[in-house]
Design a protein around this motif. Structure first.
Motif, PDB file in Angstrom:
ATOM      1  N   LYS A 119     -57.326 -15.171   1.016  1.00 26.18           N
ATOM      2  CA  LYS A 119     -58.163 -15.420   2.191  1.00 26.18           C
ATOM      3  C   LYS A 119     -58.947 -16.726   2.023  1.00 26.18           C
ATOM      4  O   LYS A 119     -59.046 -17.541   2.960  1.00 26.18           O
ATOM      5  CB  LYS A 119     -59.129 -14.235   2.373  1.00 26.18           C
ATOM      6  N   LEU A 120     -59.498 -16.946   0.830  1.00 26.28           N
ATOM      7  CA  LEU A 120     -60.254 -18.182   0.590  1.00 26.28           C
ATOM      8  C   LEU A 120     -59.373 -19.415   0.774  1.00 26.28           C
ATOM      9  O   LEU A 120     -59.790 -20.407   1.365  1.00 26.28           O
ATOM     10  CB  LEU A 120     -60.850 -18.184  -0.829  1.00 26.28           C
ATOM     11  N   PHE A 121     -58.154 -19.351   0.261  1.00 31.36           N
ATOM     12  CA  PHE A 121     -57.272 -20.508   0.401  1.00 31.36           C
ATOM     13  C   PHE A 121     -56.817 -20.697   1.856  1.00 31.36           C
ATOM     14  O   PHE A 121     -56.767 -21.826   2.339  1.00 31.36           O
ATOM     15  CB  PHE A 121     -56.067 -20.385  -0.529  1.00 31.36           C
ATOM     16  N   SER A 122     -56.513 -19.591   2.533  1.00 31.80           N
ATOM     17  CA  SER A 122     -56.003 -19.752   3.903  1.00 31.80           C
ATOM     18  C   SER A 122     -57.097 -20.224   4.867  1.00 31.80           C
ATOM     19  O   SER A 122     -56.792 -20.818   5.896  1.00 31.80           O
ATOM     20  CB  SER A 122     -55.353 -18.457   4.394  1.00 31.80           C
ATOM     21  N   THR A 123     -58.357 -19.938   4.536  1.00 31.83           N
ATOM     22  CA  THR A 123     -59.447 -20.360   5.434  1.00 31.83           C
ATOM     23  C   THR A 123     -60.235 -21.543   4.855  1.00 31.83           C
ATOM     24  O   THR A 123     -61.295 -21.891   5.376  1.00 31.83           O
ATOM     25  CB  THR A 123     -60.421 -19.180   5.680  1.00 31.83           C
ATOM     26  N   GLN A 124     -59.703 -22.150   3.812  1.00 31.08           N
ATOM     27  CA  GLN A 124     -60.423 -23.239   3.117  1.00 31.08           C
ATOM     28  C   GLN A 124     -60.932 -24.342   4.059  1.00 31.08           C
ATOM     29  O   GLN A 124     -62.079 -24.788   3.934  1.00 31.08           O
ATOM     30  CB  GLN A 124     -59.525 -23.827   2.045  1.00 31.08           C
ATOM     31  N   PRO A 125     -60.102 -24.808   5.028  1.00 32.30           N
ATOM     32  CA  PRO A 125     -60.592 -25.905   5.889  1.00 32.30           C
ATOM     33  C   PRO A 125     -61.863 -25.532   6.646  1.00 32.30           C
ATOM     34  O   PRO A 125     -62.680 -26.401   6.952  1.00 32.30           O
ATOM     35  CB  PRO A 125     -59.431 -26.140   6.863  1.00 32.30           C
ATOM     36  N   ALA A 126     -62.043 -24.233   6.929  1.00 32.28           N
ATOM     37  CA  ALA A 126     -63.226 -23.814   7.694  1.00 32.28           C
ATOM     38  C   ALA A 126     -64.485 -23.798   6.831  1.00 32.28           C
ATOM     39  O   ALA A 126     -65.514 -24.388   7.192  1.00 32.28           O
ATOM     40  CB  ALA A 126     -62.990 -22.421   8.298  1.00 32.28           C
ATOM     41  N   TRP A 127     -64.417 -23.159   5.670  1.00 30.63           N
ATOM     42  CA  TRP A 127     -65.665 -23.002   4.893  1.00 30.63           C
ATOM     43  C   TRP A 127     -65.980 -24.194   3.983  1.00 30.63           C
ATOM     44  O   TRP A 127     -67.133 -24.412   3.654  1.00 30.63           O
ATOM     45  CB  TRP A 127     -65.665 -21.689   4.102  1.00 30.63           C
TER      46      TRP A 127
END
Lengths: 214, 153
Positions: A119-127
């Motif tokens: 989840k952290l990698f797939s949403t990296q651009p956001a956070w």
């Protein structure tokens, strides 16, 4: 002492080449290969894998995110033989990397490290572009909530200094072993840096190790 | 400027170049060659199967040239080799600029010292000038060469 010009010329050459050999070859002897390990919740794959891939990674590093599918593909190629252990190598120039690692640790203690990792990698651009650590911390908590993790336990774990120490211990180990790039994969004592090396040379190394063990 | 002052300037230039090359080569030698290979990959200059051998070779060349210059061994040749190295580094960096390849860190000094490509090109240009100065006065405090050539056969 050499008396002739020819012998002094030979001695000079040997002095320069010898010094070069010590300075260029010696440092590698001071940083020997090793087999990194980690807690059980950071391991994935069969119980007793024939080959273990140690992944030194930073959740805020785009190259690490890009490498994740390649690592997954290798694990899918050899589901009964290859395992992976995650090691933190968060960079100080990535402001949310340590907190992301801490959050993943807390998810790991609830048995969901790898789900949180993905989840952290797939949403990296956001956070990763969030301006304050508070906003990023809130995002990590929200992600835990969405995954159904115990809210109070996750929050307590994230604030516990012992959790940050787990991340710091990995970073210290990486520094001592001159792991200066992320992602770095250690497979059977050999290092592979970045996606390209993992999917080419790293995959060859996995296949060679499996052949030796079969 | 007197001859002894010129000699001192050339020897200082040579020592400076030697220390920079040694720092760069030894620092790269501490890290795994795979790390430098990953940096070289971003230049898109070498075929993939050359990256790893080259990443092992270049730090050794830097250390060799640096050692030769520090000890004053074959100063003319080692100064020329240093000039060739710095020219090649500028060429590699310039080619990434011309091809629009963004490089955050040139990887020139290993991973410990981060330098922007523009800063490295400026530094390399200064080092070429210093290598030329060193080359013009090869006998200045070149103790290994002096020891080799002293007296009769």
């Amino acid at each position: 002492m050499p008396k002739t010009r020819a012998s002094r010329s030979l001695a000079s050459t040997l002095i320069v080449l010898g010094t070069t050999a010590v300075l260029a070859g010696g440092p590698r002897l001071l940083t020997p290969e090793w087999v990194p390990d980690g807690p059980p919740y950071r391991k994935k794959g069969p119980a007793n894998p024939a080959v273990v891939i140690a992944e030194f990674s930073d959740f805020q590093c785009p190259a690490c995110s890009a490498a994740a599918p390649h690592l997954k593909a290798i694990l899918e190629l050899f589901p009964d033989k290859v395992g992976v252990v995650f090691k933190h190598r968060a960079w100080d120039f990535h402001p949310h990397a340590v907190n992301a690692g801490v959050a993943a640790e807390c998810a790991g203690k609830a048995g969901r490290f790898w789900d949180y990792h993905d989840k952290l990698f797939s949403t990296q651009p956001a956070w990763s572009v969030m301006e304050s650590t508070g906003a990023a911390a809130a995002y990590f908590q929200k992600t835990a909530d969405e995954m159904g993790l115990d809210r109070a336990a996750f929050a307590a774990c994230a604030k516990n200094p012992a959790t940050a120490e787990l991340v710091a211990a990995d970073i210290k180990e990486a520094g001592e072993k001159w792991v200066n790039s992320t992602p770095t994969f250690i497979i059977g004592g050999k290092r592979f840096v970045g996606s390209n090396q993992l999917r080419t040379l790293g995959l060859n190394q996995v296949e060679n190790l499996l052949k030796k063990k079969s | 400027m007197t001859d002894s002052q010129k000699d001192a300037a050339a020897a200082t230039a040579r020592t400076l170049i030697a220390l920079i090359l040694l720092a760069s080569g030894v620092h790269k030698s501490f890290a795994a060659p795979e790390e430098f290979a990953a940096v070289l990959e971003k230049y898109y200059l070498l075929p993939p199967h050359w990256l790893l051998p080259f990443s092992r070779l270049l730090p050794a060349v830097e250390v060799l040239v640096g050692t030769a210059m520090l000890l004053g061994w074959r100063v003319k040749a080692s100064s020329t080799a240093a000039m060739a190295c710095f020219l090649a580094f500028i060429g590699a960096l310039l080619s990434t600029k011309l091809r629009g390849i963004p490089l955050e860190d040139c990887g020139c000094f290993g991973k410990g010292i981060h330098m922007k490509p523009e800063a490295t090109m400026a530094l390399d240009s200064v080092l070429i000038a210093l290598s030329y100065l060193s080359r013009t006065r090869p006998k200045a405090f070149a103790w290994l060469d002096a020891w080799t050539q002293r007296g009769s056969d």
